[in-house]
Design a protein around this motif. Structure first.
Motif, mmCIF file in Angstrom:
data_model
loop_
_atom_site.group_PDB
_atom_site.id
_atom_site.type_symbol
_atom_site.label_atom_id
_atom_site.label_comp_id
_atom_site.label_asym_id
_atom_site.label_seq_id
_atom_site.Cartn_x
_atom_site.Cartn_y
_atom_site.Cartn_z
ATOM 1 N N LYS A 103 3.040 -1.428 -7.774
ATOM 2 C CA LYS A 103 2.958 -1.577 -6.324
ATOM 3 C C LYS A 103 4.142 -2.364 -5.776
ATOM 4 O O LYS A 103 4.180 -2.663 -4.588
ATOM 5 C CB LYS A 103 1.640 -2.250 -5.948
ATOM 6 C CG LYS A 103 0.424 -1.358 -6.175
ATOM 7 C CD LYS A 103 -0.811 -1.942 -5.533
ATOM 8 C CE LYS A 103 -1.958 -0.941 -5.608
ATOM 9 N NZ LYS A 103 -3.153 -1.421 -4.883
ATOM 10 N N ILE A 104 5.063 -2.719 -6.642
ATOM 11 C CA ILE A 104 6.265 -3.433 -6.229
ATOM 12 C C ILE A 104 7.473 -2.671 -6.763
ATOM 13 O O ILE A 104 7.637 -2.519 -7.980
ATOM 14 C CB ILE A 104 6.286 -4.879 -6.774
ATOM 15 C CG1 ILE A 104 5.046 -5.644 -6.302
ATOM 16 C CG2 ILE A 104 7.550 -5.599 -6.322
ATOM 17 C CD1 ILE A 104 4.917 -7.029 -6.908
ATOM 18 N N LEU A 105 8.305 -2.157 -5.873
ATOM 19 C CA LEU A 105 9.491 -1.398 -6.250
ATOM 20 C C LEU A 105 10.731 -2.092 -5.700
ATOM 21 O O LEU A 105 10.682 -2.700 -4.630
ATOM 22 C CB LEU A 105 9.415 0.030 -5.711
ATOM 23 C CG LEU A 105 8.198 0.862 -6.137
ATOM 24 C CD1 LEU A 105 8.196 2.201 -5.409
ATOM 25 C CD2 LEU A 105 8.180 1.068 -7.640
ATOM 26 N N THR A 106 11.824 -2.003 -6.426
ATOM 27 C CA THR A 106 13.081 -2.578 -5.943
ATOM 28 C C THR A 106 14.111 -1.469 -5.767
ATOM 29 O O THR A 106 14.168 -0.524 -6.556
ATOM 30 C CB THR A 106 13.635 -3.632 -6.916
ATOM 31 O OG1 THR A 106 13.774 -3.057 -8.224
ATOM 32 C CG2 THR A 106 12.722 -4.839 -6.996
ATOM 33 N N LYS A 153 0.841 -1.195 0.000
ATOM 34 C CA LYS A 153 0.000 0.000 0.000
ATOM 35 C C LYS A 153 0.876 1.244 0.000
ATOM 36 O O LYS A 153 1.153 1.857 1.037
ATOM 37 C CB LYS A 153 -0.950 -0.043 1.189
ATOM 38 C CG LYS A 153 -1.814 -1.300 1.210
ATOM 39 C CD LYS A 153 -3.004 -1.163 2.106
ATOM 40 C CE LYS A 153 -4.036 -0.229 1.498
ATOM 41 N NZ LYS A 153 -5.272 -0.161 2.303
ATOM 42 N N LEU A 154 1.323 1.610 -1.195
ATOM 43 C CA LEU A 154 2.246 2.718 -1.378
ATOM 44 C C LEU A 154 1.549 3.892 -2.059
ATOM 45 O O LEU A 154 0.689 3.704 -2.925
ATOM 46 C CB LEU A 154 3.442 2.277 -2.227
ATOM 47 C CG LEU A 154 4.228 1.055 -1.747
ATOM 48 C CD1 LEU A 154 5.314 0.699 -2.750
ATOM 49 C CD2 LEU A 154 4.841 1.318 -0.379
ATOM 50 N N ASN A 155 1.940 5.094 -1.706
ATOM 51 C CA ASN A 155 1.412 6.309 -2.337
ATOM 52 C C ASN A 155 1.933 6.453 -3.755
ATOM 53 O O ASN A 155 3.064 6.066 -4.053
ATOM 54 C CB ASN A 155 1.824 7.553 -1.543
ATOM 55 C CG ASN A 155 0.825 7.897 -0.463
ATOM 56 O OD1 ASN A 155 -0.372 7.708 -0.626
ATOM 57 N ND2 ASN A 155 1.319 8.393 0.653
ATOM 58 N N GLY A 156 1.125 7.028 -4.611
ATOM 59 C CA GLY A 156 1.591 7.407 -5.944
ATOM 60 C C GLY A 156 1.883 6.249 -6.860
ATOM 61 O O GLY A 156 2.531 6.413 -7.886
#
Length: 432
Positions: free
Chosen positions: A255-258, A246-249
């Motif tokens: 919704k998955i960042l490395t 649950k990330l902003n922007g």
């Protein structure tokens, strides 16, 4: 962002490190904060330049300078194995076993070093990103490991669908003694004995160490940090990780960042801010992957073993009475009880997968990812009064649960549900 960094003295299997700094000391990035004592353990280094604010029996807290460079205090040792030990490298797939100890007894003849690049847990993707971007670092780390171990063969075990990473390795690999072994996309293909089984065709007993198969298994990032320690004299001060949920922007596809090279000791809250910050309410914060991760808090620091940070979906109201089916490959009993409590459900029975054998206070699967069937366990929980099941099973075990639970009118919840919902992934139920 906060400029407070925290370094617990025990971030690995073995004895905790002993602080070698005091309050008020001025610290440079790469400088030792705590040193390995007697027995198994690891050194701990500062990932930032700053000043020591607090030293206790359990942790060291630093206030980082506002301006930070990438330079670091280089390691002083000479030989590869000494550099690995000095650098404080541990298993970065989550286990945290000191890496130098794995290489303490070189093979006399033959021998295999296996890179575990399975990226086993769903959602986590940082290992694959590093391989795609820096395949030469992985290969060089493996070559160094093979030289230290006096190993004849090297293998990179990676799931077949990671075609871009496989292509990146294949394109530059000119070492005939290093081969790629592809794995099917099921959980837990990255379990150590599963990797050995798939690569070497040997299924070890739950009490056996990889050396009994003439193998040393190391995580992909661990191999890359070996290269940094030996050739760049860099201590273990940064960590690759996946940040998700649950990330902003973030739109539905992002919704998955490395992140590569996140400084150790950074607060969980600050890492989420790097990913845009948290979006509204969340069910829990998980450090690690959906299967084996643990609950964490915004104030907790990033550790050597931190592979992922996931803000899960909010919990909904569960059944009044629930039964737990615990798998050695997934969440343990304590974690399952936490999840049941979050669902508002009373635990009326606990069963273990019949392959989950207790070894030294923990449980290991006799044959990871190859399920013998769970019908008897499901029926026991039904008899105990369970109105639904909460399971932590692998892919194959989940399939067997789903072959019988619906017939007994038992809804099935999985320990990964809220994490997977937070990134719009398909839930783990019956998988073909």
């Amino acid at each position: 962002m906060n400029n407070i960094f925290e370094f617990p003295l025990k971030q690995h299997i073995g004895n905790k490190a002993a602080a070698c700094v005091v309050k008020g000391d001025v610290i440079h990035r790469g400088q030792p904060l705590a040193l390995q004592g007697d027995g198994l353990g690891c050194n701990i280094f500062s990932s930032v330049s700053g000043r020591v604010m607090e030293v206790t029996d359990e942790t060291i807290v630093l206030e980082a300078d506002k301006e930070q460079g990438k330079e670091y205090v280089p390691l002083k040792s000479k030989t590869p194995i000494e550099l690995i030990k000095e650098a404080g490298i541990v298993g970065l797939g989550g286990a945290g076993f000191p890496t130098y100890a794995k290489f303490s007894k070189p093979f006399e003849t033959g021998g295999n070093v296996i890179i575990n690049a399975a990226e086993c847990e769903p959602i986590l993707s940082h290992n694959i990103r590093r391989i795609e971007e820096k395949p030469e670092q992985l290969l060089r780390g493996l070559e160094i490991a093979m030289e230290i171990a006096n190993a004849k063969s090297g293998y990179i075990a990676i799931k077949e669908y990671h075609s871009k990473a496989i292509e990146a390795i294949t394109k530059i690999n000119d070492n005939p003694n290093i081969k790629i072994t592809t794995l099917e996309d099921i959980y837990p293909m990255g379990e150590e004995r599963a990797v050995i089984r798939e690569v070497l065709g040997k299924l070890l007993p739950v009490t056996a160490l990889p050396l009994e198969a003439e193998a040393i298994v190391i995580n992909a990032e661990t191999a890359c940090r070996i290269q940094e320690a030996v050739e760049l004299k860099k201590p273990l001060i940064d960590k690759d990780m996946t940040v998700a949920g649950k990330l902003n922007g973030c739109d539905e596809e992002a919704k998955i960042l490395t992140f590569l090279d996140v400084p150790l000791g950074k607060r969980v809250e600050d890492v989420f801010k790097m990913a845009g910050g948290l979006s509204g309410d969340y069910g829990e914060l998980i450090m690690g992957g959906p299967f084996t991760g643990k609950r964490t808090s915004l104030e907790s620091p990033v550790l050597k073993t931190t592979g992922g940070l996931i803000a899960s979906e909010c919990f909904f109201k569960g059944p009044e009475k629930i039964g737990l089916l615990v798998c050695a490959c997934g969440a343990d009993k304590t974690r399952m009880e936490q999840l049941a409590q979050s669902l508002g459900s009373e635990v009326v029975g606990v069963e273990y997968c019949k392959q989950a054998i207790e070894v030294k206070g923990a449980r290991k699967c006799e044959n990871p990812g190859r399920c013998p069937g769970q019908v008897a366990k499901v029926m026991n929980l039904k008899k105990a009064g369970a109105q639904a099941l909460l399971i932590s099973n692998c892919t194959d075990c989940s399939n067997t649960v789903m072959s019988c639970a619906p017939q007994l009118k038992l809804p099935v919840y999985h320990c990964t549900d809220q994490a997977l919902r937070s990134v719009n992934h398909k839930l783990i139920r019956k998988i073909k």
